[in-house]
Motif scaffolding. Sequence first.
Motif, PDB file in Angstrom:
ATOM      1  N   HIS A   1      39.088  24.092  35.078  1.00  0.00           N
ATOM      2  CA  HIS A   1      38.240  25.075  35.760  1.00  0.00           C
ATOM      3  C   HIS A   1      38.707  25.320  37.194  1.00  0.00           C
ATOM      4  CE1 HIS A   1      34.229  25.917  37.950  1.00  0.00           C
ATOM      5  NE2 HIS A   1      34.864  27.031  37.710  1.00  0.00           N
ATOM      6  N   LEU A   2      38.913  24.241  37.930  1.00  0.00           N
ATOM      7  CA  LEU A   2      39.255  24.413  39.342  1.00  0.00           C
ATOM      8  C   LEU A   2      40.648  25.007  39.523  1.00  0.00           C
ATOM      9  CD1 LEU A   2      37.601  21.161  40.670  1.00  0.00           C
ATOM     10  CD2 LEU A   2      36.732  23.499  40.799  1.00  0.00           C
ATOM     11  N   LEU A   3      41.579  24.641  38.676  1.00  0.00           N
ATOM     12  CA  LEU A   3      42.905  25.258  38.743  1.00  0.00           C
ATOM     13  C   LEU A   3      42.809  26.731  38.371  1.00  0.00           C
ATOM     14  CD1 LEU A   3      45.888  24.931  39.328  1.00  0.00           C
ATOM     15  CD2 LEU A   3      46.195  24.123  36.969  1.00  0.00           C
ATOM     16  N   GLY A   4      42.001  27.032  37.377  1.00  0.00           N
ATOM     17  CA  GLY A   4      41.789  28.434  37.008  1.00  0.00           C
ATOM     18  C   GLY A   4      41.171  29.230  38.146  1.00  0.00           C
ATOM     19  N   ALA A   5      40.205  28.643  38.834  1.00  0.00           N
ATOM     20  CA  ALA A   5      39.573  29.330  39.965  1.00  0.00           C
ATOM     21  C   ALA A   5      40.578  29.563  41.093  1.00  0.00           C
ATOM     22  CB  ALA A   5      38.370  28.532  40.463  1.00  0.00           C
ATOM     23  N   LEU A   6      41.431  28.590  41.343  1.00  0.00           N
ATOM     24  CA  LEU A   6      42.474  28.769  42.361  1.00  0.00           C
ATOM     25  C   LEU A   6      43.435  29.892  41.975  1.00  0.00           C
ATOM     26  CD1 LEU A   6      43.465  25.120  43.358  1.00  0.00           C
ATOM     27  CD2 LEU A   6      42.403  26.847  44.815  1.00  0.00           C
ATOM     28  N   ASP A   9      46.296  36.264  34.550  1.00  0.00           N
ATOM     29  CA  ASP A   9      46.521  35.756  33.197  1.00  0.00           C
ATOM     30  C   ASP A   9      46.481  34.234  33.166  1.00  0.00           C
ATOM     31  OD1 ASP A   9      46.703  38.273  32.050  1.00  0.00           O
ATOM     32  OD2 ASP A   9      48.872  38.402  32.370  1.00  0.00           O
ATOM     33  N   LEU A  10      47.098  33.607  34.153  1.00  0.00           N
ATOM     34  CA  LEU A  10      47.084  32.153  34.242  1.00  0.00           C
ATOM     35  C   LEU A  10      45.662  31.648  34.463  1.00  0.00           C
ATOM     36  CD1 LEU A  10      49.015  29.763  34.156  1.00  0.00           C
ATOM     37  CD2 LEU A  10      49.393  30.063  36.613  1.00  0.00           C
ATOM     38  N   ALA A  11      44.929  32.321  35.334  1.00  0.00           N
ATOM     39  CA  ALA A  11      43.542  31.947  35.597  1.00  0.00           C
ATOM     40  C   ALA A  11      42.709  32.048  34.330  1.00  0.00           C
ATOM     41  CB  ALA A  11      42.947  32.849  36.683  1.00  0.00           C
ATOM     42  N   ALA A  12      42.850  33.152  33.602  1.00  0.00           N
ATOM     43  CA  ALA A  12      42.080  33.350  32.373  1.00  0.00           C
ATOM     44  C   ALA A  12      42.405  32.265  31.343  1.00  0.00           C
ATOM     45  CB  ALA A  12      42.336  34.742  31.801  1.00  0.00           C
ATOM     46  N   ALA A  13      43.661  31.871  31.275  1.00  0.00           N
ATOM     47  CA  ALA A  13      44.051  30.836  30.315  1.00  0.00           C
ATOM     48  C   ALA A  13      43.393  29.500  30.661  1.00  0.00           C
ATOM     49  CB  ALA A  13      45.569  30.694  30.278  1.00  0.00           C
ATOM     50  N   LEU A  20      35.464  32.769  34.428  1.00  0.00           N
ATOM     51  CA  LEU A  20      36.196  33.356  33.310  1.00  0.00           C
ATOM     52  C   LEU A  20      35.859  34.843  33.194  1.00  0.00           C
ATOM     53  CD1 LEU A  20      38.016  33.234  30.824  1.00  0.00           C
ATOM     54  CD2 LEU A  20      36.005  32.485  29.502  1.00  0.00           C
ATOM     55  N   GLY A  21      34.593  35.186  33.335  1.00  0.00           N
ATOM     56  CA  GLY A  21      34.197  36.595  33.293  1.00  0.00           C
ATOM     57  C   GLY A  21      34.881  37.414  34.368  1.00  0.00           C
ATOM     58  N   ARG A  22      34.960  36.864  35.571  1.00  0.00           N
ATOM     59  CA  ARG A  22      35.636  37.577  36.667  1.00  0.00           C
ATOM     60  C   ARG A  22      37.125  37.766  36.368  1.00  0.00           C
ATOM     61  NH1 ARG A  22      31.995  33.993  39.592  1.00  0.00           N
ATOM     62  NH2 ARG A  22      30.403  35.276  40.602  1.00  0.00           N
ATOM     63  N   ALA A  23      37.748  36.723  35.817  1.00  0.00           N
ATOM     64  CA  ALA A  23      39.181  36.819  35.489  1.00  0.00           C
ATOM     65  C   ALA A  23      39.413  37.864  34.398  1.00  0.00           C
ATOM     66  CB  ALA A  23      39.715  35.454  35.041  1.00  0.00           C
ATOM     67  N   LEU A  24      38.574  37.846  33.374  1.00  0.00           N
ATOM     68  CA  LEU A  24      38.744  38.811  32.278  1.00  0.00           C
ATOM     69  C   LEU A  24      38.504  40.238  32.764  1.00  0.00           C
ATOM     70  CD1 LEU A  24      37.055  36.798  29.391  1.00  0.00           C
ATOM     71  CD2 LEU A  24      39.513  37.189  29.770  1.00  0.00           C
ATOM     72  N   ARG A  25      37.546  40.421  33.670  1.00  0.00           N
ATOM     73  CA  ARG A  25      37.312  41.762  34.217  1.00  0.00           C
ATOM     74  C   ARG A  25      38.537  42.236  34.976  1.00  0.00           C
ATOM     75  NH1 ARG A  25      36.205  44.132  38.953  1.00  0.00           N
ATOM     76  NH2 ARG A  25      35.872  42.186  40.050  1.00  0.00           N
ATOM     77  N   ARG A  26      39.105  41.367  35.782  1.00  0.00           N
ATOM     78  CA  ARG A  26      40.286  41.759  36.557  1.00  0.00           C
ATOM     79  C   ARG A  26      41.480  42.025  35.652  1.00  0.00           C
ATOM     80  NH1 ARG A  26      41.009  38.059  41.659  1.00  0.00           N
ATOM     81  NH2 ARG A  26      42.843  39.392  41.851  1.00  0.00           N
ATOM     82  N   ARG A  27      41.475  41.423  34.477  1.00  0.00           N
ATOM     83  CA  ARG A  27      42.547  41.668  33.508  1.00  0.00           C
ATOM     84  C   ARG A  27      42.285  42.935  32.710  1.00  0.00           C
ATOM     85  NH1 ARG A  27      44.287  36.831  29.651  1.00  0.00           N
ATOM     86  NH2 ARG A  27      42.502  37.509  28.435  1.00  0.00           N
ATOM     87  N   GLY A  28      41.090  43.493  32.821  1.00  0.00           N
ATOM     88  CA  GLY A  28      40.764  44.724  32.127  1.00  0.00           C
ATOM     89  C   GLY A  28      40.021  44.520  30.820  1.00  0.00           C
ATOM     90  N   ASP A  29      39.677  43.299  30.495  1.00  0.00           N
ATOM     91  CA  ASP A  29      38.956  42.983  29.263  1.00  0.00           C
ATOM     92  C   ASP A  29      37.452  42.993  29.559  1.00  0.00           C
ATOM     93  OD1 ASP A  29      37.809  41.945  26.975  1.00  0.00           O
ATOM     94  OD2 ASP A  29      38.967  40.077  26.986  1.00  0.00           O
TER      95      ASP A  29
END
Length: 177
Positions: free
Chosen positions: A37-42, A50-54, A73-82
């Motif tokens: 989680h924390l690495l994804g947030a960073l 893409d790395l964050a979402a993974a 995760l929701g924020r990452a997916l939104r920024r990815r366009g999903d």
Amino acid sequence: KRDWSSDVCSSDLRWPEARRIYRRVLAFDRSQPDALHLLGALELEAGQIDLAAAFLGQAVAAVPDNAIAQANLGRALRRRGDMGGAGAALRRSLALMPAASDVWLALGFAGSAIGFGRTLALDPQAVDALNNLATHRHHQGDGSSAVRLLRRALAVQPDGTGLWQNYGLVTRTQGTL
């Protein structure tokens, strides 16, 4: 046990060092949910979407009731366009912490205007929610509601250039200039 999630993006955090630490933890335990989680947030803050979402996807798979990881995760997916995936993750987060106005706002940005309205119910002076709900209402043909929302936003942030631009656009199309 300390909740480190709120410290992930603090200005005094040394990101390269934090990344190394989280990756070291994951080298020993690839499924450690806090490190994921924390690495994804960073990575999200660094723009590595893409790395964050993974990483965030793995974190919520391991601990589905982590509301903050779901929101990230929701924020990452939104920024990815999903937008569909983003909305689902943000709704899961909101089911766990329904009073999180920032998550409702993120849901609004993911395409659900109800998110802006709920943000305003929790924080009536949330300028981003006022502005974006006004834009949504304007596009739906409800210019008078859009004008009222923009006036509220301008009362909170009178120097908001974007707010004034939107106000000018809406009032011009309403014929009230």
